[in-house]
Design a protein around this motif. Structure first.
Motif, mmCIF file in Angstrom:
data_model
loop_
_atom_site.group_PDB
_atom_site.id
_atom_site.type_symbol
_atom_site.label_atom_id
_atom_site.label_comp_id
_atom_site.label_asym_id
_atom_site.label_seq_id
_atom_site.Cartn_x
_atom_site.Cartn_y
_atom_site.Cartn_z
ATOM 1 N N SER A 54 53.504 1.203 -79.351
ATOM 2 C CA SER A 54 52.475 0.562 -78.542
ATOM 3 C C SER A 54 51.200 1.382 -78.549
ATOM 4 O O SER A 54 51.215 2.587 -78.806
ATOM 5 C CB SER A 54 52.962 0.380 -77.096
ATOM 6 N N ARG A 55 50.123 0.690 -78.321
ATOM 7 C CA ARG A 55 48.814 1.333 -78.205
ATOM 8 C C ARG A 55 48.207 0.880 -76.889
ATOM 9 O O ARG A 55 48.208 -0.309 -76.564
ATOM 10 C CB ARG A 55 47.907 0.943 -79.372
ATOM 11 N N THR A 56 47.690 1.828 -76.128
ATOM 12 C CA THR A 56 47.082 1.531 -74.838
ATOM 13 C C THR A 56 45.598 1.831 -74.894
ATOM 14 O O THR A 56 45.193 2.905 -75.349
ATOM 15 C CB THR A 56 47.735 2.364 -73.721
ATOM 16 N N GLY A 60 43.676 1.275 -69.877
ATOM 17 C CA GLY A 60 45.076 1.065 -69.527
ATOM 18 C C GLY A 60 45.646 -0.257 -69.984
ATOM 19 O O GLY A 60 46.846 -0.507 -69.789
ATOM 20 N N SER A 61 44.846 -1.108 -70.589
ATOM 21 C CA SER A 61 45.330 -2.417 -71.018
ATOM 22 C C SER A 61 46.066 -2.328 -72.347
ATOM 23 O O SER A 61 45.920 -1.363 -73.097
ATOM 24 C CB SER A 61 44.159 -3.398 -71.150
ATOM 25 N N ASP A 62 46.878 -3.352 -72.614
ATOM 26 C CA ASP A 62 47.620 -3.411 -73.873
ATOM 27 C C ASP A 62 46.659 -3.580 -75.039
ATOM 28 O O ASP A 62 45.723 -4.372 -74.989
ATOM 29 C CB ASP A 62 48.594 -4.588 -73.837
ATOM 30 N N ALA A 63 46.891 -2.811 -76.095
ATOM 31 C CA ALA A 63 46.018 -2.886 -77.265
ATOM 32 C C ALA A 63 46.834 -3.044 -78.544
ATOM 33 O O ALA A 63 46.453 -2.580 -79.603
ATOM 34 C CB ALA A 63 45.128 -1.650 -77.342
ATOM 35 N N GLY A 64 47.967 -3.719 -78.410
ATOM 36 C CA GLY A 64 48.790 -3.990 -79.571
ATOM 37 C C GLY A 64 49.834 -2.916 -79.794
ATOM 38 O O GLY A 64 50.108 -2.084 -78.941
ATOM 39 N N GLY A 65 50.441 -2.957 -80.975
ATOM 40 C CA GLY A 65 51.490 -2.009 -81.297
ATOM 41 C C GLY A 65 52.108 -2.347 -82.633
ATOM 42 O O GLY A 65 51.419 -2.782 -83.548
ATOM 43 N N VAL A 87 47.130 -3.895 -84.183
ATOM 44 C CA VAL A 87 46.459 -3.274 -83.050
ATOM 45 C C VAL A 87 45.042 -3.814 -82.914
ATOM 46 O O VAL A 87 44.470 -4.361 -83.859
ATOM 47 C CB VAL A 87 46.429 -1.737 -83.192
ATOM 48 N N HIS A 88 44.493 -3.647 -81.730
ATOM 49 C CA HIS A 88 43.141 -4.144 -81.469
ATOM 50 C C HIS A 88 42.540 -3.344 -80.328
ATOM 51 O O HIS A 88 43.225 -2.569 -79.654
ATOM 52 C CB HIS A 88 43.181 -5.632 -81.106
ATOM 53 N N GLY A 89 41.250 -3.533 -80.122
ATOM 54 C CA GLY A 89 40.593 -2.848 -79.021
ATOM 55 C C GLY A 89 39.195 -2.411 -79.384
ATOM 56 O O GLY A 89 38.494 -3.071 -80.154
ATOM 57 N N THR A 90 38.812 -1.266 -78.847
ATOM 58 C CA THR A 90 37.485 -0.699 -79.063
ATOM 59 C C THR A 90 37.640 0.689 -79.654
ATOM 60 O O THR A 90 38.408 1.511 -79.139
ATOM 61 C CB THR A 90 36.714 -0.604 -77.730
#
Length: 297
Positions: A54-56, A60-65, A87-90
């Motif tokens: 997992s990636r946070t 603190g929100s879920d960012a895939g895995g 995975v996703h996010g910034t």
């Protein structure tokens, strides 16, 4: 009907990478079932230990895995990892700056990203069987997308015919799409998998590519799929041919020293290792490429 939206393409790519992971883990466990004579013949066939990653995000929100699949202590594979991720996010400021420096459009102002791919590294029991690496991936930002990947062979005891076979499979993936592509991507691999502080390559090469965006998503995705499809035909016959070869203490020593070389490259230079750690992905999954044992002079 094919979904050509960004979300549809992401789903297709992620699904393909996961299916490739499934094919490879099945093939590798079949090699374990077939076994090999020698000091490890009485071991139970190795099996993959599969666990979610997992990636946070920073908030603190879920960012895939993804899925981490690692086999340790097998009869044929001493350690092999076959990981899949979505995975996703910034991007963190350091990764954002690196992407901007590579010319990714809009990255200075909008660091959102999505990425999916498969990453594989195999370290073998028998020193006559080469270690191997393969990965394919898709990367997306609101302003751009691209594919990357490749595969390279890392024997400690080199056999010219094994190298020729592996490269022929990589060339087949390239020739199906563009004349001259293999020569370019082989040269890119020779440059990318070079260890400057040792003044040598980490293995006998293969192909490598990154930032692939010809403007035709379907064509670039098809090429990336072909690179993945050629991996098993390129590697499995080498395992089958060499896994029963007798080896000496000197052969094993050469293998451990070569693994030290491999570890140096992955920790100091590998772009994927740096990206995975800088974007907060599971460190165990990122570092699964490291050998179970290694040696330095």
């Amino acid at each position: 009907m094919t979904d050509d939206s960004a979300e549809g393409r992401k789903m297709r790519a992620a699904t393909w990478f996961r299916s490739l992971r499934d094919q490879i883990t099945t093939a590798f466990e079949a090699l374990e079932d077939a076994g090999a004579p020698g000091p490890f013949a009485d071991l139970a066939p190795g099996r993959f230990d599969v666990s979610p990653t997992s990636r946070t995000a920073d908030d603190g929100s879920d960012a895939g895995g993804g899925i981490m699949s690692v086999m340790r202590g097998g009869r044929v594979f001493e350690k092999v990892g076959v990981n899949w991720s979505e995975v996703h996010g910034t991007l963190a400021p350091r990764a954002q700056k690196a992407m901007a420096a590579r010319g990714v459009p809009g990255m200075e102002d909008d660091p959102r990203f999505w990425a999916s791919g498969i990453s594989l590294v195999a370290h073998m029991r028998n020193p006559h069987v080469p270690a191997v690496h393969m990965n394919t991936r898709m990367f997306w930002t609101p302003h751009a997308w691209w594919f990357g990947g490749g595969s390279d062979l890392n024997p400690c005891l080199e056999y010219a015919e094994d190298t020729a076979h592996f490269h022929a499979c990589m060339q087949a993936a390239c020739d199906a799409h563009e004349a001259g592509r293999y020569d370019r991507l082989k040269a890119w691999a020779d440059e990318y998998f070079f260890i400057p502080h040792r003044g040598r390559a980490r293995g006998v090469g293969g192909i490598f590519y990154d930032d692939l965006n010809t403007g035709d998503w379907e064509a670039d995705f098809a090429f990336t799929q072909d690179v993945g499809r050629q991996f098993l035909p390129g590697f499995v016959p080498l395992v089958e041919k060499r896994r029963a070869d007798p080896w000496t203490d000197a052969d094993k020593d050469a293998q451990l020293i070569h693994r030290g070389l491999y570890a140096e490259y992955n920790l100091v230079y590998d772009r994927g290792t740096k990206f995975g750690l800088e974007t907060g992905h599971d460190a165990n999954a990122v570092l699964m490429s490291l050998p179970p044992e290694a040696k330095w002079y």
